[in-house]
Design a protein around this motif. Sequence first.
Motif, PDB file in Angstrom:
ATOM      1  N   ARG A 127      69.425  59.150  11.572  1.00 57.80           N
ATOM      2  CA  ARG A 127      69.633  57.721  11.309  1.00 57.80           C
ATOM      3  C   ARG A 127      69.874  57.435   9.823  1.00 57.80           C
ATOM      4  O   ARG A 127      70.222  56.309   9.459  1.00 57.80           O
ATOM      5  N   THR A 128      69.700  58.439   9.003  1.00 56.89           N
ATOM      6  CA  THR A 128      69.817  58.248   7.556  1.00 56.89           C
ATOM      7  C   THR A 128      71.266  57.983   7.156  1.00 56.89           C
ATOM      8  O   THR A 128      72.177  58.690   7.586  1.00 56.89           O
ATOM      9  N   THR A 141      66.297  58.808  17.861  1.00 58.40           N
ATOM     10  CA  THR A 141      64.859  58.797  17.575  1.00 58.40           C
ATOM     11  C   THR A 141      64.501  59.766  16.449  1.00 58.40           C
ATOM     12  O   THR A 141      63.367  59.757  15.976  1.00 58.40           O
ATOM     13  N   TYR A 142      65.448  60.597  16.052  1.00 60.67           N
ATOM     14  CA  TYR A 142      65.213  61.570  14.981  1.00 60.67           C
ATOM     15  C   TYR A 142      65.586  60.920  13.652  1.00 60.67           C
ATOM     16  O   TYR A 142      66.756  60.599  13.412  1.00 60.67           O
ATOM     17  N   PRO A 143      64.636  60.705  12.757  1.00 54.21           N
ATOM     18  CA  PRO A 143      64.904  59.951  11.527  1.00 54.21           C
ATOM     19  C   PRO A 143      66.069  60.465  10.681  1.00 54.21           C
ATOM     20  O   PRO A 143      66.860  59.647  10.186  1.00 54.21           O
TER      21      PRO A 143
END
Length: 367
Positions: free
Chosen positions: A140-141, A135-137
């Motif tokens: 996910r990068t 959920t932490y952007p």
Amino acid sequence: MMKLRRWRTGFTLVELLVVIAIIGVLVGLLLPAVQAAREAARRMSCSNNFKQIGLGFHNYHAAYNQLPRHMGGTLPGAWNNKQPGNDRSLSVLVGILPFIEQQALWEEISNPMERGINASTPDFNPMGPEPEDATYPPWRTTIPGYRCPSDPMQSTSGQLGRANYGPCLGDNPWSSLDNESAADCRGVFIPRRETGFRDILDGLANTIMMGELNTYSNRREITTENRVSLGDMYNGDRVTLNLALCRNLIDPQRPNFWTATGGSARSRGAAWAFAQASRSVVHTIRPPNSESCRDGWHNSEGHFSMSSRHQGGCHVLMSDGAVKFVTDSIEAGNQDAPAGRQGTDTAYGLWGALGTRDVQEADVEIP
């Protein structure tokens, strides 16, 4: 009266078939050359990625007089009565972000982040949550410089970003545990401890800092999944390897794949920010593109091999910043010998020697 002779302007069927056959042969000869050229370009691009990572480490060391900490980050707890920290489980790839032209991403991670959903949802603390929190952007990068172009596996929407490069912890399978003594940690990085170039007594040019690895494919490949060995792989003494327990899980009919048994798989390279050994760590125990196994159900106890989609070997990043290609056939000593501890020579030949920082073996240059 003389008759005019008319000439045909078309092709016969035989002529057409001959032309088609010639074109087919030429295409058949050309395609492998094109594919080889493309792979050569991808391999060069992968090497360049590694060189940039090496420069990032050297610039970080120049700035802080130490290397980024393996398994660094924040302790569990509260910041402003909100979400806890990341349990000191961040990869070294997080720390070098400002030094590989990823300053914007580093600013996101190093500062608090509001979710902007509702008051009951806690914000993210500086340095983020645990690195498997999708959920932490930032987690996910996808960072192009952390990906090998030859690896076709990609993260889908909402999944963690991948990485094909992991820190090398040497020739001891217990070096991945943060609660073990430094005697087991013979590589450049020691979990949750500071290390620097001053600690690499074997010489920067003779010691592997990072290695390449394939990312999770969900196909039971021995290079993208590490299986549970279903037994005490270290015979209770923390140094004696019992690799037969791991080898027995390989499908004899398809030696690059596991059988359907052997416990749940842990995905390799599926989270670039995560320092968990089964995900991102590499050792110099088994040669490149060999199997990886975990002891019992622990994610930090095991031998984790380097791997790549390049033919015949993988890239390694030496501590001096040089990138070299190591073949699968590199001399790896006695694979059934006990793992070394501080003060002892490596049992795994040239390969093991390249992974140790201060054993001072002779003749450790990659051929």
